[in-house]
Write an enzyme that holds these catalytic residues in place. Structure first.
Site, short mmCIF file in Angstrom:
data_model
loop_
_atom_site.label_atom_id
_atom_site.label_comp_id
_atom_site.label_asym_id
_atom_site.label_seq_id
_atom_site.Cartn_x
_atom_site.Cartn_y
_atom_site.Cartn_z
N HIS A 153 16.24 33.26 24.64
CA HIS A 153 17.07 34.14 23.82
C HIS A 153 17.00 35.50 24.51
O HIS A 153 15.95 36.13 24.51
CB HIS A 153 16.50 34.19 22.40
CG HIS A 153 16.95 35.37 21.61
ND1 HIS A 153 18.20 35.44 21.05
CD2 HIS A 153 16.33 36.53 21.30
CE1 HIS A 153 18.33 36.61 20.42
NE2 HIS A 153 17.21 37.29 20.57
N ASP A 279 23.15 26.45 16.80
CA ASP A 279 22.35 27.58 16.31
C ASP A 279 22.28 27.59 14.79
O ASP A 279 22.12 28.63 14.17
CB ASP A 279 22.94 28.91 16.80
CG ASP A 279 21.98 29.65 17.71
OD1 ASP A 279 20.93 29.08 18.03
OD2 ASP A 279 22.29 30.79 18.10
#
Lengths: 371, 295
Positions: A153, A279
């Site tokens: 990320h 996600d």
């Protein structure tokens, strides 16, 4: 075990270069053969999939699973395999294959390397950044012989600060703290430099910025082993979705202005982006009853991922690559293909309605959607 | 008017009607107790002295019963959602909730959840509509008409809801607005809100009929956005020398509380050009007009 023939569909398998009208025979939970439409195969049970696309089962690279409802949503979204993010809880899954991402750092705190269980398919720090370049370098070094991707990320918290929406006019207009593109792009640049130096396998989760995509393309051209995914929400919503402080725009990474979204869609079309990751993160409704910036970010995306991405009008082989063969290749998984002898994990979609109609796992229909 | 949540999008006629009504209150012409028997709830999630007192005085003068709830810290940190808090208070039957909250969009969120009228008394970095109206009112009383005037808004534009509400209000009333501040305190693409933008104070002050100095929000500044207060004062502070160089008759405004010697030199804050106390005085009249309009 049972046998089944899917009649009347368009069969799409980018790995085999198949995209044609064909019937598909399943025996003993595995794919037996592709036959011409209407060809006799003896007295098998058949499923009418006329007008539908038959694709290898969807594989999700990143979702947070903490309730059986998440698995129900996944089935409805056509998913047959999920990679649960380290934040997930253990939820028994009767049908869907749930793989786990091992925590890249202990307790995903970003301080020390985490232990790598033997069955880890990837290493991930969830939605938390790796602030220190030194640690990221060691993570790539250490994981290189394991041949599993390090999923990142990309965020520099000193740049993202308290931001909740991508920097641009909309954030200024709404008075929302914003996140400059550099918060993502600078970490992508750093990690690509580390990859070039160290080797290993690097995967960027949920990229959102045009600048990151330019760096990614360049790194690929230079032969670096790097992959990336995009989410359905970042592909289909700009920062303008936050108008009126609409809570569906409270996602992480934050939504970005139209130019970035256009670049992301272009990167999906030209193959720079390898996969769609949902996600998915279901947030307790009470955590969404605060003002925009105080709400826990997240999107319930498993059930609607295909419907959203289908609005981009991609080629069927592109969709199969993004939802199935792409993620399978990143994780080095069996699957993502309709080749004979592979497990009959299939996702059958209605291209006109942008809907998942059937999810088959091991040859059994586990979800049937409305026509 | 159902609620007052933002100035953006308010028609000019509606703004002018409120200012006209406020003028009546200011001149002591409207003395009826229009809110008699009604409850006005002040719901403040952020410390505030003058805005809260101003609403309280206005509501009391209109005959309303005023309840003050001050919530220290965010309700989120206590596990209760903002909407929980507000639904509970709304169940007590107030006619109006006056809401101040550190998050942008909070008043709008509250307005969607309750049946009573909601007045935004400042939401995060978004809007502070009653301040925008009272500043326009103050200038209108001085000038008669705002059309064709030029106003400089100077300072921490990034964190300022006052700047946004003033910009929308003044533009709607025909004023040309210039925003000025250090580049680190000007948000991205802020000019698209409808103002000229500059980092150079002298450029902003050139030809200005009024200067609105914004408060440097020390409490919002999680990291140093300019090198020092001394440098800020030198480059973006309204010093006595700069005040002297203003166009003759130019007015100086500040939403308060003033950081003396930072954004504003003390002698300028107390000088003849300053209308800071008039702003406070006018605030009560304007808030009476707002309360009357929504209650």
């Amino acid at each position: 075990m049972s046998a089944l023939v899917l009649r009347g569909g368009r069969v799409i398998d980018p790995l085999q270069g198949v995209d044609r009208a064909a019937d598909l025979v399943i025996r003993d939970g595995r794919i037996a053969e592709l036959i011409d439409p209407g060809q006799a195969v003896g007295n098998l049970e058949s499923l009418d999939v006329k007008g539908l696309w038959v694709m290898p089962g969807f594989i999700d690279l990143r979702c947070v699973i903490n309730d059986p409802a998440d698995l129900t949503a996944a089935l409805a979204g056509g998913y047959t395999t999920l990679v649960a993010s380290p934040e997930s809880e253990a939820v028994p899954s009767p049908w869907i294959r749930v793989l786990r991402a091992a925590a890249l750092t202990k307790h995903v705190e970003g301080e020390e390397l985490g232990e790598v269980p033997a069955d880890a398919v990837c290493l991930s720090n969830g939605s938390r950044p790796i602030v220190r370049g030194g640690l990221m370098r060691r993570a790539l070094q250490y994981s290189r012989p394991l041949k599993v991707p390090v999923m990142i990320h990309a965020e520099d918290p000193s740049l993202s600060g308290r931001g909740v929406l991508g920097e641009g006019f909309v954030a200024t207009w709404l008075g929302l703290p914003s996140v400059p593109a550099s918060a993502e792009v600078s970490v992508v640049a750093r990690d690509l430099a580390l990859l070039e130096e160290q080797g290993g396998r690097l995967h960027f989760s949920h990229l959102t910025c045009a600048g990151s995509l330019r760096l990614l393309k360049d790194a690929r051209q230079r032969g670096l082993k790097v992959t990336a995914d995009a989410t359905p929400h970042h592909l289909t919503m700009t920062d303008d979705a936050a108008r009126g402080y609409a809570i569906e725009a409270r996602v992480w990474p934050p939504l970005r202005p139209a130019a970035d979204v256009a670049a992301l869609v272009a990167a999906v079309r030209d193959g720079t982006i390898d996969a769609i990751a949902s996600d998915h993160h279901r947030i307790d409704p009470v955590e969404r009853e605060h003002p925009f910036d105080q709400c826990t970010p997240g999107a319930q995306m498993l059930a609607q991922a295909f419907g959203r991405v289908a609005t981009l009008k991609l080629e069927p082989t592109q969709l199969a690559r993004l939802f199935s063969s792409g993620p399978a290749a990143i994780l080095s998984l069996e699957g993502g293909s309709l080749a004979p002898r592979t497990r009959a994990d299939l996702t059958i979609v209605d291209p006109a309605q942008h809907r998942v109609r059937y999810t088959l796992i091991g040859g059994e229909v586990r979800f049937t959607g409305a026509s | 008017m159902r609620h007052l949540l933002a100035i953006e999008g308010m028609p000019r006629a509606e703004i002018e009607a409120l200012l006209l009504r406020a003028e009546g209150f200011r001149e002591g012409r409207n003395s009826e107790r229009r809110l008699s028997g009604k409850v006005v709830g002040n719901l403040f999630f952020e410390p505030s002295t003058r805005t809260r007192s101003s609403f309280e005085i206005a509501a009391a003068a209109l005959g309303a019963h005023v309840l003050n709830w001050t919530v220290a810290g965010s309700s989120a940190s206590k596990g209760e959602s903002l909407l929980d808090t507000v639904r509970n208070l709304a169940a007590m039957g107030p006619a109006v909730l006056v809401v101040r909250h550190p998050s942008s969009g909070a008043a709008e969120l509250v307005a969607r959840a309750v049946k009573c009228a909601v007045i935004n008394a400042g939401d995060g970095q978004h809007e502070h509509p009653s301040q925008g109206l009272l500043d326009a009112f103050t200038l209108k009383r001085r000038w008669g008409s705002l059309t064709g005037k030029r106003v400089a808004i100077v300072g921490d534009v990034l964190h300022s809801r006052v700047a946004r509400s003033n910009l929308y209000c003044l533009r709607t009333l025909g004023v040309e607005v210039v925003l000025c501040g250090p580049a680190t305190l000007l948000p991205a693409e802020v000019g698209r809100l409808g103002a000229k933008v500059t980092t150079e104070l002298d450029e902003a002050l050139e030809g200005a009929d009024a200067v609105m100095m914004l408060r440097v929000q020390r409490e919002r500044q999680t990291e140093a956005l300019f090198p020092s207060e001394r440098e800020y004062h030198r480059r973006w502070g309204l010093t006595a020398a700069r005040a002297e160089g203003l166009k003759s008759g130019a007015l100086v405004l500040h939403p308060g509380p003033v950081n003396r010697g930072l954004e504003l030199a003390p002698e300028v804050a107390d000088g003849l050009q300053s209308v800071i106390l008039e702003q406070v005085e006018n605030g009560v009249a304007v808030r009476k007009a707002i309360l009357e309009a929504v209650a």
